[in-house]
Design a protein around this motif. Structure first.
Motif, PDB file in Angstrom:
ATOM      1  N   VAL A   1      -5.077  15.813  10.283  1.00  0.00           N
ATOM      2  CA  VAL A   1      -6.744  15.962   9.186  1.00  0.00           C
ATOM      3  C   VAL A   1      -6.856  14.722   8.973  1.00  0.00           C
ATOM      4  CG1 VAL A   1      -8.248  17.472   7.895  1.00  0.00           C
ATOM      5  CG2 VAL A   1      -5.730  18.481   9.842  1.00  0.00           C
ATOM      6  N   TYR A   2      -6.099  14.082   8.033  1.00  0.00           N
ATOM      7  CA  TYR A   2      -6.540  12.685   7.355  1.00  0.00           C
ATOM      8  C   TYR A   2      -5.574  11.890   7.195  1.00  0.00           C
ATOM      9  CZ  TYR A   2      -6.301  16.037   2.754  1.00  0.00           C
ATOM     10  OH  TYR A   2      -5.962  16.345   1.021  1.00  0.00           O
ATOM     11  N   GLN A   3      -6.221  10.960   6.510  1.00  0.00           N
ATOM     12  CA  GLN A   3      -4.780  10.408   5.571  1.00  0.00           C
ATOM     13  C   GLN A   3      -5.614   8.871   5.096  1.00  0.00           C
ATOM     14  OE1 GLN A   3      -3.313   7.863   8.656  1.00  0.00           O
ATOM     15  NE2 GLN A   3      -5.140   8.165  10.674  1.00  0.00           N
ATOM     16  N   VAL A   4      -4.538   8.953   4.031  1.00  0.00           N
ATOM     17  CA  VAL A   4      -5.627   8.373   2.304  1.00  0.00           C
ATOM     18  C   VAL A   4      -4.435   7.033   3.005  1.00  0.00           C
ATOM     19  CG1 VAL A   4      -6.105   8.061  -0.123  1.00  0.00           C
ATOM     20  CG2 VAL A   4      -6.072  10.368   1.385  1.00  0.00           C
ATOM     21  N   GLN A   5      -4.970   5.844   2.188  1.00  0.00           N
ATOM     22  CA  GLN A   5      -4.330   4.657   2.301  1.00  0.00           C
ATOM     23  C   GLN A   5      -4.114   3.969   0.580  1.00  0.00           C
ATOM     24  OE1 GLN A   5      -4.695   1.135   5.488  1.00  0.00           O
ATOM     25  NE2 GLN A   5      -2.180   1.600   5.296  1.00  0.00           N
ATOM     26  N   TRP A   6      -3.810   3.449  -0.147  1.00  0.00           N
ATOM     27  CA  TRP A   6      -4.134   3.128  -1.768  1.00  0.00           C
ATOM     28  C   TRP A   6      -3.736   2.062  -2.204  1.00  0.00           C
ATOM     29  CZ3 TRP A   6      -1.517   7.903  -1.093  1.00  0.00           C
ATOM     30  CH2 TRP A   6      -0.268   7.924  -1.489  1.00  0.00           C
ATOM     31  N   HIS A   7      -3.993   1.497  -2.664  1.00  0.00           N
ATOM     32  CA  HIS A   7      -3.345   0.216  -4.123  1.00  0.00           C
ATOM     33  C   HIS A   7      -2.780   0.472  -5.158  1.00  0.00           C
ATOM     34  CE1 HIS A   7      -3.160  -4.154  -6.125  1.00  0.00           C
ATOM     35  NE2 HIS A   7      -2.193  -3.608  -4.815  1.00  0.00           N
ATOM     36  N   GLU A   8      -2.183   1.206  -5.451  1.00  0.00           N
ATOM     37  CA  GLU A   8      -2.426   1.503  -6.904  1.00  0.00           C
ATOM     38  C   GLU A   8      -1.168  -0.460  -7.865  1.00  0.00           C
ATOM     39  OE1 GLU A   8       0.351   5.956  -6.396  1.00  0.00           O
ATOM     40  OE2 GLU A   8       1.160   4.464  -8.245  1.00  0.00           O
ATOM     41  N   ALA A   9      -2.638  -0.696  -8.661  1.00  0.00           N
ATOM     42  CA  ALA A   9      -2.126  -2.057  -9.056  1.00  0.00           C
ATOM     43  C   ALA A   9      -0.713  -1.871 -10.541  1.00  0.00           C
ATOM     44  CB  ALA A   9      -3.237  -2.492  -9.341  1.00  0.00           C
ATOM     45  N   ILE A  10      -1.590  -0.830 -10.589  1.00  0.00           N
ATOM     46  CA  ILE A  10      -0.399  -0.327 -12.141  1.00  0.00           C
ATOM     47  C   ILE A  10       0.349   1.049 -11.909  1.00  0.00           C
ATOM     48  CG2 ILE A  10      -1.388  -1.946 -13.714  1.00  0.00           C
ATOM     49  CD1 ILE A  10      -2.906   0.205 -14.869  1.00  0.00           C
ATOM     50  N   PRO A  11       1.093   1.039 -12.695  1.00  0.00           N
ATOM     51  CA  PRO A  11       1.357   2.616 -12.826  1.00  0.00           C
ATOM     52  C   PRO A  11       0.334   3.347 -12.814  1.00  0.00           C
ATOM     53  CG  PRO A  11       2.930   1.449 -13.674  1.00  0.00           C
ATOM     54  CD  PRO A  11       2.157   0.472 -13.884  1.00  0.00           C
ATOM     55  N   GLN A  12       0.303   5.413 -12.185  1.00  0.00           N
ATOM     56  CA  GLN A  12      -0.216   5.943 -12.076  1.00  0.00           C
ATOM     57  C   GLN A  12      -0.053   6.542 -13.547  1.00  0.00           C
ATOM     58  OE1 GLN A  12      -0.536   9.402 -10.123  1.00  0.00           O
ATOM     59  NE2 GLN A  12      -0.135   8.440  -8.119  1.00  0.00           N
TER      60      GLN A  12
ATOM     61  N   PHE B   1      -7.750   2.125  -8.766  1.00  0.00           N
ATOM     62  CA  PHE B   1      -7.038   1.877  -7.775  1.00  0.00           C
ATOM     63  C   PHE B   1      -8.108   2.137  -7.357  1.00  0.00           C
ATOM     64  CE2 PHE B   1      -3.178   5.239 -10.133  1.00  0.00           C
ATOM     65  CZ  PHE B   1      -2.552   4.202 -10.713  1.00  0.00           C
ATOM     66  N   TRP B   2      -7.965   1.812  -5.973  1.00  0.00           N
ATOM     67  CA  TRP B   2      -8.346   1.287  -4.254  1.00  0.00           C
ATOM     68  C   TRP B   2      -8.088   2.516  -3.351  1.00  0.00           C
ATOM     69  CZ3 TRP B   2     -13.456  -0.255  -4.370  1.00  0.00           C
ATOM     70  CH2 TRP B   2     -13.842  -0.603  -2.523  1.00  0.00           C
ATOM     71  N   GLY B   3      -9.025   3.476  -2.808  1.00  0.00           N
ATOM     72  CA  GLY B   3      -8.047   3.973  -1.836  1.00  0.00           C
ATOM     73  C   GLY B   3      -9.156   3.921  -0.742  1.00  0.00           C
ATOM     74  N   THR B   4      -8.815   4.021   0.858  1.00  0.00           N
ATOM     75  CA  THR B   4      -9.497   4.263   1.835  1.00  0.00           C
ATOM     76  C   THR B   4      -8.683   5.712   2.499  1.00  0.00           C
ATOM     77  OG1 THR B   4      -8.836   1.981   2.446  1.00  0.00           O
ATOM     78  CG2 THR B   4      -9.558   3.742   4.094  1.00  0.00           C
ATOM     79  N   THR B   5      -9.591   6.504   2.581  1.00  0.00           N
ATOM     80  CA  THR B   5      -9.785   8.398   3.767  1.00  0.00           C
ATOM     81  C   THR B   5     -10.016   8.340   4.791  1.00  0.00           C
ATOM     82  OG1 THR B   5      -9.490   9.335   1.484  1.00  0.00           O
ATOM     83  CG2 THR B   5      -9.906  10.521   3.447  1.00  0.00           C
ATOM     84  N   THR B   6      -9.478   8.550   5.700  1.00  0.00           N
ATOM     85  CA  THR B   6     -10.405   8.508   7.234  1.00  0.00           C
ATOM     86  C   THR B   6      -9.430   9.741   7.453  1.00  0.00           C
ATOM     87  OG1 THR B   6      -9.105   6.123   7.962  1.00  0.00           O
ATOM     88  CG2 THR B   6      -9.235   7.805   9.488  1.00  0.00           C
TER      89      THR B   6
ATOM     90  N   LEU C   1       1.390  -0.919  -0.241  1.00  0.00           N
ATOM     91  CA  LEU C   1       0.063  -0.055   0.121  1.00  0.00           C
ATOM     92  C   LEU C   1       0.847   1.196  -0.243  1.00  0.00           C
ATOM     93  CD1 LEU C   1      -2.279  -0.418   2.421  1.00  0.00           C
ATOM     94  CD2 LEU C   1      -2.665  -1.244  -0.138  1.00  0.00           C
ATOM     95  N   GLN C   2       0.430   2.353  -0.266  1.00  0.00           N
ATOM     96  CA  GLN C   2       0.951   3.963  -0.467  1.00  0.00           C
ATOM     97  C   GLN C   2       0.170   4.556   0.487  1.00  0.00           C
ATOM     98  OE1 GLN C   2       3.288   4.332  -3.000  1.00  0.00           O
ATOM     99  NE2 GLN C   2       2.495   2.885  -4.741  1.00  0.00           N
ATOM    100  N   SER C   3       0.613   5.311   0.905  1.00  0.00           N
ATOM    101  CA  SER C   3       0.008   6.320   1.992  1.00  0.00           C
ATOM    102  C   SER C   3       0.614   7.761   2.373  1.00  0.00           C
ATOM    103  CB  SER C   3      -0.359   6.175   3.372  1.00  0.00           C
ATOM    104  OG  SER C   3       1.661   6.113   3.832  1.00  0.00           O
ATOM    105  N   SER C   4      -0.667   8.610   2.483  1.00  0.00           N
ATOM    106  CA  SER C   4       0.031  10.024   2.762  1.00  0.00           C
ATOM    107  C   SER C   4      -0.683  10.476   4.030  1.00  0.00           C
ATOM    108  CB  SER C   4      -0.401  10.558   1.574  1.00  0.00           C
ATOM    109  OG  SER C   4      -1.990  10.941   1.353  1.00  0.00           O
ATOM    110  N   GLU C   5      -0.434  11.308   4.297  1.00  0.00           N
ATOM    111  CA  GLU C   5      -1.246  12.397   5.338  1.00  0.00           C
ATOM    112  C   GLU C   5      -1.293  13.642   5.184  1.00  0.00           C
ATOM    113  OE1 GLU C   5       0.444  10.500   8.665  1.00  0.00           O
ATOM    114  OE2 GLU C   5       1.677  12.152   9.155  1.00  0.00           O
ATOM    115  N   LYS C   6      -2.209  14.309   5.668  1.00  0.00           N
ATOM    116  CA  LYS C   6      -1.794  15.953   5.455  1.00  0.00           C
ATOM    117  C   LYS C   6      -2.116  15.842   7.319  1.00  0.00           C
ATOM    118  CE  LYS C   6      -1.290  16.565   1.349  1.00  0.00           C
ATOM    119  NZ  LYS C   6      -0.417  15.804   1.176  1.00  0.00           N
ATOM    120  N   LYS C   7      -1.533  17.400   7.944  1.00  0.00           N
ATOM    121  CA  LYS C   7      -1.998  18.294   9.003  1.00  0.00           C
ATOM    122  C   LYS C   7      -2.299  19.496   8.850  1.00  0.00           C
ATOM    123  CE  LYS C   7       1.602  14.731  10.873  1.00  0.00           C
ATOM    124  NZ  LYS C   7       2.928  14.652  11.606  1.00  0.00           N
TER     125      LYS C   7
END
Ligand code: PA5
Ligand code: NI
Length: 172
Positions: A35-46, A53-58, A6-12
Motif C-alpha cells: 500500500v505505501y512505503q516511506v524512506q526517511w533521513h534521520e540526521a540525529i536520533p529520534q 527529519f525528511w521523508g518521502t512517502t509513496t 536512509l531508513q525505510s518502511s513499508e506497509k502491506k
C-alpha cells in the motif's frame, strides 16, 4: 532519495487491519499487496530536540472496496509539533483532523505545499491512478501517536463516488 543513509518502511494490506471501512473487501485481497512505503533521513536520533527529519512517502494506486489506498495517519506524540508536506507526483487528498474530531481535506497535486499545524492528525489518500509521492519534513522530537487513530479513526473517509473522490463523514 539518495546520498545519505536512509531508513525505510513499508506497509502491506495485511498490516493494515481495521484501517479500511470495508472489512470484507480487505479480507478478499492479498495481504501481500503493497500500500505505501516511506524512506526517511534521520540526521540525529529520534526524540532528540532541535533537529528535522525528511521523508518521502509513496502510496500505490488502489482501493479497498470504494475506499482509496491511504496511510494509517497519526497525531504527533508531542502534540504541538507541526509538519510540512509537499506533493511531488500523483494526485491525492490530505485529511486533517483536530482534537475535537473536526476533519477537513486539502487536494494534493504536484507542487502543492501543505502546512500541518500542531494538534492536528494527518492522513494521506491516493485518489489517482498512479503512485502518489510526497515529501515531508517534521521535527526530530515530534514522534508518532498511531494508537489514538487506531482506536478512534478519522471522522471522515475519502471514498470513490462514481469515479471521483468524495469526503464522506464516518458513520459511528
Ligand atoms: O511524518 C509523516 O507524517 C509522514 O512521513 C508519515 O509518517 C508517512 O506518510 C506514513 O504515514 P503514517 O506514519 O501515518 O503511517
Ligand atoms: Ni506526521
Amino acid at each position: 532519495m539518495h546520498g545519505t543513509p536512509l531508513q525505510s518502511s513499508e506497509k502491506k494490506l495485511g498490516q493494515l487491519e481495521g484501517v479500511f471501512r470495508d472489512s470484507d473487501a480487505w479480507q478478499s485481497m492479498s495481504p501481500e499487496t503493497l500500500v505505501y512505503q516511506v524512506q526517511w533521513h534521520e540526521a540525529i536520533p529520534q526524540g532528540m530536540e532541535g533537529g528535522l527529519f525528511w521523508g518521502t512517502t509513496t502510496i500505490a494506486p488502489g482501493r479497498v472496496g470504494d475506499e482509496y489506498f491511504m496511510t494509517r495517519g497519526h497525531f504527533h506524540s508531542r502534540r504541538d509539533r507541526g509538519e510540512y508536506y509537499c506533493t511531488v507526483q500523483g494526485r491525492g487528498m490530505l485529511l486533517l483532523m483536530d482534537e475535537e474530531r473536526v476533519t477537513r481535506a486539502e487536494v494534493m497535486e504536484p507542487g502543492s505545499l501543505h502546512y500541518i499545524p500542531g494538534y492536528i492528525a494527518h492522513r494521506t489518500v491516493n485518489t489517482g491512478e498512479t503512485p502518489l509521492v510526497f515529501w515531508a519534513c517534521w521535527p526530530s522530537d515530534a514522534g508518532h501517536d498511531y494508537e489514538t487513530i487506531a482506536k478512534q479513526g478519522f471522522s471522515a473517509r475519502v471514498l470513490d463516488r462514481d469515479g471521483s473522490p468524495a469526503v464522506v463523514p464516518e458513520e459511528r
